[in-house]
Enzyme design. Structure first.
Site, PDB file in Angstrom:
ATOM      1  N   ASP A   1       0.832  -1.203   0.000  1.00 42.50           N
ATOM      2  CA  ASP A   1       0.000   0.000   0.000  1.00 42.50           C
ATOM      3  C   ASP A   1       0.872   1.261   0.000  1.00 42.50           C
ATOM      4  O   ASP A   1       2.096   1.198   0.279  1.00 42.50           O
ATOM      5  CB  ASP A   1      -0.895  -0.029   1.250  1.00 42.50           C
ATOM      6  CG  ASP A   1      -2.204   0.720   1.077  1.00 42.50           C
ATOM      7  OD1 ASP A   1      -2.330   1.495   0.117  1.00 42.50           O
ATOM      8  OD2 ASP A   1      -3.100   0.539   1.934  1.00 42.50           O
TER       9      ASP A   1
ATOM     10  N   ASP B   1     -10.547   2.329  -3.459  1.00 38.20           N
ATOM     11  CA  ASP B   1     -11.111   1.991  -2.145  1.00 38.20           C
ATOM     12  C   ASP B   1     -12.631   2.014  -2.191  1.00 38.20           C
ATOM     13  O   ASP B   1     -13.293   1.580  -1.247  1.00 38.20           O
ATOM     14  CB  ASP B   1     -10.631   2.995  -1.086  1.00 38.20           C
ATOM     15  CG  ASP B   1      -9.312   2.566  -0.461  1.00 38.20           C
ATOM     16  OD1 ASP B   1      -8.771   1.528  -0.878  1.00 38.20           O
ATOM     17  OD2 ASP B   1      -8.821   3.272   0.434  1.00 38.20           O
TER      18      ASP B   1
HETATM   19  C1  DGJ Z   1      -5.830   1.840   1.849  1.00 37.45           C
HETATM   20  C2  DGJ Z   1      -6.195   0.622   1.055  1.00 37.45           C
HETATM   21  O1  DGJ Z   1      -6.647   0.981  -0.211  1.00 37.45           O
HETATM   22  C3  DGJ Z   1      -7.237  -0.164   1.840  1.00 37.45           C
HETATM   23  O2  DGJ Z   1      -7.674  -1.263   1.080  1.00 37.45           O
HETATM   24  C4  DGJ Z   1      -6.635  -0.593   3.133  1.00 37.45           C
HETATM   25  O3  DGJ Z   1      -5.577  -1.481   2.890  1.00 37.45           O
HETATM   26  C5  DGJ Z   1      -6.143   0.616   3.911  1.00 37.45           C
HETATM   27  N1  DGJ Z   1      -5.291   1.442   3.127  1.00 37.45           N
HETATM   28  C6  DGJ Z   1      -5.406   0.169   5.148  1.00 37.45           C
HETATM   29  O4  DGJ Z   1      -4.827   1.204   5.818  1.00 37.45           O
END
Ligand code: DGJ
Length: 767
Positions: free
Chosen positions: A507, A577
């Site tokens: 991430d 997201d």
């Molecule tokens: C952003 C990601 O896109 C989410 O899926 C998740 O992993 C969060 N970060 C976790 O902090």
């Protein structure tokens, strides 16, 4: 490489083929040409037969290079001023066609000298240039003029390298070209070498310029976005002036994605019309300029962003630009996407040409957020396994003092309270119920509240003595530093050595700010834009080499780091997201213009969704996600028995169609863009024996029926039977019919109401 000769090859049946030596007849393209020839439609006296293999030829007499691959020809020449000039980019031309030598344009007037109006492949800023340059440098003596001339070239199979040099100084540029046989996509990059005795500063470097045939009726498609709203597709006429698509964020970003597609407005749709498209393989700040210049020529120039750029090149040093990939199709934007998908799967992804199918995964983020612990995760794992999930992923919260997003990033040890026995018991449990194990990491970041930051506050991007802007309470590590690179690699390597981990979700949750590097001399600091990305790629590469079975997902708070550069090192992408299954139709559609559904992760999450508080049936949510690589992110502790039953069926159905969805050809039958009430996609398997159709309805209006669906890409001769995975057809449709029937007559589905969905499979009966 096969050399052009005047050889005439006699066919057994007496038909004569004029043209190329080493004639190779491969693929459908050749078969089509051959049958035209046999039908006597190929020309009066002799027929030029050609293969679709990638060839690069140089004609010494005319100084013309000819790159042919798949259905595309890309032709350039050295003109009388020793400039490298674009001559043709478009549908593949018969092998026998030859091009006259390149001639520079005489220029428009004293205000627009020839340098500006000649279609050059790579032009440096110098000699009175007003269009977007490919290269701009400053020498230590203040000279900023650079004029490049052709020096030599070499051809090796499907690769061409052209060497250019400044007219007086020892600055060399190598233009690299590589043609992809399967798709005709050409990969370009430029490498500057400083052979002077002093350093110089590169202030702008592009991978090259793509010149389109002169015209004023072009239309540009491009993608924009933001967090939870990525992949919005736009189109606009290409008008006099310049459109700059870019990221100044330090990474790819989602404000624009580094992709363009240009067609002839009014003469195009999903399946017809000329289209030129391209994408940059670079995960740092980037720019693509689309310019219609003063003489109505359209040129596309792309590379790292020139804003705040300044790469100091020591004497003897080289700087190579990222790869810029571009292709052409005669068959509309749908075909352009399919070529990109095929290229990514066949040539780009880490395991290309045979990347593994994406397993069905479960991820706990939306269910638990930071509240992960051994017992809770094991309970979720059992439920996930019961519906057929193949990979269980623990997301954020398992490490350091990570109780929320305020602390812990940088400290990659297992939190002893949440996992008192380490990760092993959980991983063993996950394995024992038939899944492999994945883990979330965000290695390029640090929270000020972390052991790492307390120890190394100097490791972050910053300007000395200035505030450090936080995003999500975190700072950026300066990965350009060798000590940071070593730390990040060691932390991840240790994690992978100590735990049986099959998958990392990598991430990256903020953009750059204050991109200073106080530890190096001021004139070296801007190297950070390049060195950071190179080190990121190097870490990924080293990890993959040392742990070859580990797969990696590129996630950046959603789809903020998806590009053809990171795709060389990662196996899948997180598009957004935003997991609202209705919003996802448009998000996934936009994503698919550039990137294959085979890497597009799509989770089924809870309803009402946190995004829009929209309520959607579980079946709708599954069907939306089944158009890509299926995952589940819902809180399984809240599911009822019937939800598990639905999920079990949908996961099992998905496994029957997964290869078609992830590897097949995608057709957009009804676009979800522009507030459309419907969305229909179709994936056709490589052998055309299976087609899967997903249909979605936003809201039916005034008793109108759902539009008839016309599949594409089927084999017209073969008979297909239709079955419904979800939803139903209207009555009176045949159980079995030819591909031609389904494509011409179409079929009607019974969809009415709000947020309805259906899915159908056309399966060939084998006759
Ligand atoms: C952003 C990601 O896109 C989410 O899926 C998740 O992993 C969060 N970060 C976790 O902090």
């Amino acid at each position: 490489m096969s050399k052009r000769t005047s050889a005439t090859i006699k066919h057994r049946g007496g038909i004569r083929f004029c043209g190329i030596k080493n004639l190779s007849l491969r693929g459908l393209h050749d078969a089509a040409l051959l049958s035209l020839a046999l039908l006597g439609m190929g020309g009066p006296a002799c027929v030029r037969a050609q293969s679709n293999e990638a060839t690069i030829r140089f004609d010494k007499a005319t100084q013309v290079f000819r790159i042919d691959a798949a259905d595309t020809s890309y032709i350039l020449g050295i003109n009388e001023n020793k400039q490298v000039q674009t001559l043709y980019w478009g549908k593949r031309l018969p092998a026998g066609d030859s091009f006259p030598p390149a001639h520079s344009d005489p220029g428009m007037s004293s205000f627009d000298a020839s340098n500006n109006t000649t279609q050059q492949e790579f032009v440096a800023w110098g000699g009175g240039l007003y269009i977007e340059p490919d290269l701009k440098v400053t020498f230590p003596d203040g000279n900023r003029d650079l004029v490049l001339h052709y020096v030599s070239h070499s051809i090796d199979g499907n690769q061409l390298v052209i060497v250019m040099k400044d007219i007086s100084r020892e600055v060399f540029v190598k233009l690299h070209y590589q043609a992809d046989e399967a798709t005709g996509i050409v990969r370009r990059s430029a490498e500057v070498e400083n052979r002077t005795s002093d350093p110089l500063t590169v202030e702008q470097i592009a991978s090259g310029t793509w010149n389109l045939p002169r015209g004023t009726d072009y239309r540009l498609r491009y993608l924009t976005g933001r967090w939870a709203g990525e992949w919005a597709l736009h189109e606009q006429p290409v008008q006099p002036g310049k459109t700059l698509l870019e990221s100044r964020r330090g990474s790819t970003g989602d404000q624009n994605n580094p992709w363009f597609a240009i067609d002839k407005n009014g003469a195009n749709d999903q399946d017809s019309g000329d289209i030129w498209f391209g994408a940059l393989g670079w995960s740092g700040s980037w720019q693509i300029s689309i310019e219609q210049d003063q003489v109505q020529q359209v040129r596309i120039t792309g590379g790292p962003n020139s804003f705040d750029f300044g790469y100091r090149l020591a004497s003897g040093a080289k700087l190579q630009s990222p790869y810029f990939y571009a292709g052409y199709s005669h068959d509309g934007i749908g075909s352009a996407s399919r070529l990109l998908h095929r290229f990514e799967l066949g040539s780009l992804l880490p395991h290309a040409p045979s990347p593994k199918l994406r397993p069905v995964l479960y991820n706990s983020w939306e269910a638990t957020e930071f509240n992960v612990d051994e017992a809770g995760q094991e309970a979720l794992a059992e439920k996930a396994a019961s519906v057929g999930v193949e990979r269980f992923v623990v997301d954020d919260g398992w490490f350091g003092q990570r109780a929320s997003d305020r602390a812990g990033l940088g400290d990659w040890y297992v939190n002893p309270v949440k996992f008192p026995h380490g990760l092993k018991p959980l991983i063993d449990k996950v394995h024992s119920i038939g899944m492999d194990f994945g883990l979330w990491v965000e290695p390029e970041m640090v929270n000020p509240d972390s052991d790492l930051y307390r120890k190394h506050p100097d490791w972050t991007l910053n300007f000395g003595g200035r505030p450090r802007t936080e995003g999500r309470n975190q700072l950026m590590l300066n990965l350009a530093r060798s000590d940071v690179r070593a730390y990040v690699f060691a932390a991840l390597d240790k994690l992978l050595n100590e735990n049986d981990i099959a998958f990392l979700k990598w991430d990256y949750n903020r953009n750059w700010s204050e991109p200073g590097w106080p530890a190096v001399a001021p004139e070296e600091q801007k190297r950070v834009y390049v060195d950071y990305v190179r080190n990121l790629y190097a870490i990924l590469d080293e990890l993959r080499t040392k742990h070859p079975s580990v797969e990696i997902e590129s996630c950046s708070g959603g789809g903020s780091r998806v590009d053809l550069g990171i795709m060389q090192y990662t196996d899948e992408m997180w598009p957004s997201d935003n997991t609202d299954a209705f919003d996802r139709l448009q998000i996934q559609d936009g994503f698919s213009y550039v990137y294959t559904p085979g890497v597009m992760m799509a989770w089924v999450t809870d309803s009402p969704t946190w995004v829009n508080q929209r309520t959607l049936s579980l079946e709708y949510r599954f069907l939306s996600s089944m158009q890509g690589a299926l995952g589940i992110g819902a809180n399984l502790n809240h599911w009822k028995t019937e939800d598990f039953t639905t999920a079990r069926k949908m996961v099992s159905d998905y496994k029957q169609i997964r290869e078609t969805v992830q590897r097949g050809s995608l057709y957009r039958l009804v676009s979800p863009q522009n507030e459309s009430e419907q969305s229909v996609t179709e994936s056709v398997s490589a052998d055309r024996r299976q087609a899967v159709i997903f249909a979605f309805l936003h809201s039916s209006q005034k008793f109108y029926p759902y539009p008839r669906i016309f599949p594409r890409g089927l084999n017209p001769e073969v008979r297909y039977g239709m079955t419904a995975l979800a939803g139903k057809l209207t009555s009176g449709q045949p159980a079995l019919a030819s591909g031609a029937y389904w494509m011409q007559q179409g079929f009607d589905v019974d969809l009415r109401g709000d947020f309805q969905a259906a899915a159908f499979v056309l399966q060939s009966t084998g006759d």
